[in-house]
Write an enzyme that holds these catalytic residues in place. Structure first.
Site: not given
Ligand code: RUB
Length: 313
Positions: A121, A190
């Protein structure tokens, strides 16, 4: 009010996405709203805005924690409350930015010179770790998954290339094929539950499974505001299921095919070697303590976990 509705739509449509960014954006939106909310109905209007923002995406607890933090404003009169809300929003944004920098500094120590790191991701916390290792002069290569159906992996490879880091893009289903070439996995979060489970982009748990089988360390980079107070009382994290059209074209849908599109999955704590937070590299078993001690939920009753209750002291 229009601005709050627009902000909510940006989160829902994923124009603003990623748990940290969503949280900061919600705090910023509430800050701007607090500046303009009416003196007559300040509390009522703030609660309205908080509710609208909260009901955009259900899974990332960072959104709840950010809104909760701002909504703990206080004051003897409306002007004091307004200033308190603005100050608290700034504090949260500052917390988020500082935490990410600190996570980079702590996490990079786990990355040795010459490592190949797999990520999934597009996590700003995970990338902070990788970029810091690179900045400190270590030779690091990254294998990044596409992260279908929304292709967040494309953002990741662009950001890594902008930082001058070598990167290979793979399809999500090639994780096991490549896992033996990997020295460690770093992903974001998340939500982290009270029992140390990780909720992150769909596919994360398969990577954790492959990593465990191959004895590759699996690290999570997560600010402490990604830990979920609600799970202290057994509440299950709601996994967002998105529109089938993100996955399948109309010609398939019209055949009456049932399509499921969960955006996140759950990785049990047994698959996680370490969680890199701004307060240190901790085992997942410490999640309960992070929620009670660090986030201030010790001794709090279930019914007190509402938006206006006193947490984070
Ligand atoms: C984003 C996702 C990321 C986490 C952590 O999902 O799963 O791995 O949110 O990101 P989506 P961060 O694209 O559906 O929002 O470290 O930037 O908080």
């Amino acid at each position: 009010m229009e601005e709050v509705l627009e902000a909510a739509e940006k989160i829902r449509s994923m124009e603003v996405r990623g748990a940290a960014r969503i949280a900061r954006f919600a705090a910023e939106t509430l800050m701007k709203f607090a500046e303009k909310a009416s003196a007559e109905k300040f509390d009522e209007e703030m609660r309205w805005a908080a509710d609208i923002l909260l009901n955009t995406r259900p899974t990332a607890v960072s959104l709840y924690n950010a809104i909760n933090y701002v909504m703990r404003y206080s004051g003897e009169n409306v002007e004091e409350k307004r200033q308190s809300a603005i100050r608290r929003a700034r504090e949260f944004i500052n917390w988020a930015e500082t935490a990410q920098r600190k996570i980079g500094e702590i996490g990079e120590k786990r990355i040795k010179d010459g490592y190949t790191v797999m990520t999934h991701c597009n996590s700003s916390a995970a990338l902070s770790v990788i970029k810091k290792a690179h900045e400190n002069g270590k030779r690091v290569e990254v294998i990044a998954t596409e992260s279908r159906p929304r292709w967040q992996g494309h953002l990741t490879v662009k950001q890594l290339r902008e930082a001058g880091i070598e990167v290979t893009l793979i399809v999500d289903s090639a994780v096991r094929y490549f896992i033996n070439e990997v020295d460690c996995v770093v992903v974001g979060a998340d939500t982290i539950t009270a029992n140390g489970a990780l909720i992150n982009k769909i596919g994360t748990s398969q990577i954790a499974l492959a990593a465990k089988e191959a004895r590759v360390p699996f690290m999570v980079a997560a600010e402490t505001y990604k830990f979920s107070p609600k799970t202290l009382f057994g509440e299950l994290v709601v996994i967002e299921e998105r529109d089938a059209r993100e996955v399948a074209p109309e010609e398939i849908l019209k055949l009456g095919v049932k399509v499921r599109n969960p955006a996140f999955d759950v990785t049990p704590r047994d698959y996680i070697d370490v969680i890199i937070t701004e307060i240190g590299a901790i085992p997942p078993e410490m999640a309960y303590i992070v929620i009670t001690e660090r986030l201030g939920y010790a001794g709090i009753e279930e019914e007190e976990i509402t938006l206006n209750s006193r947490h984070f002291d």
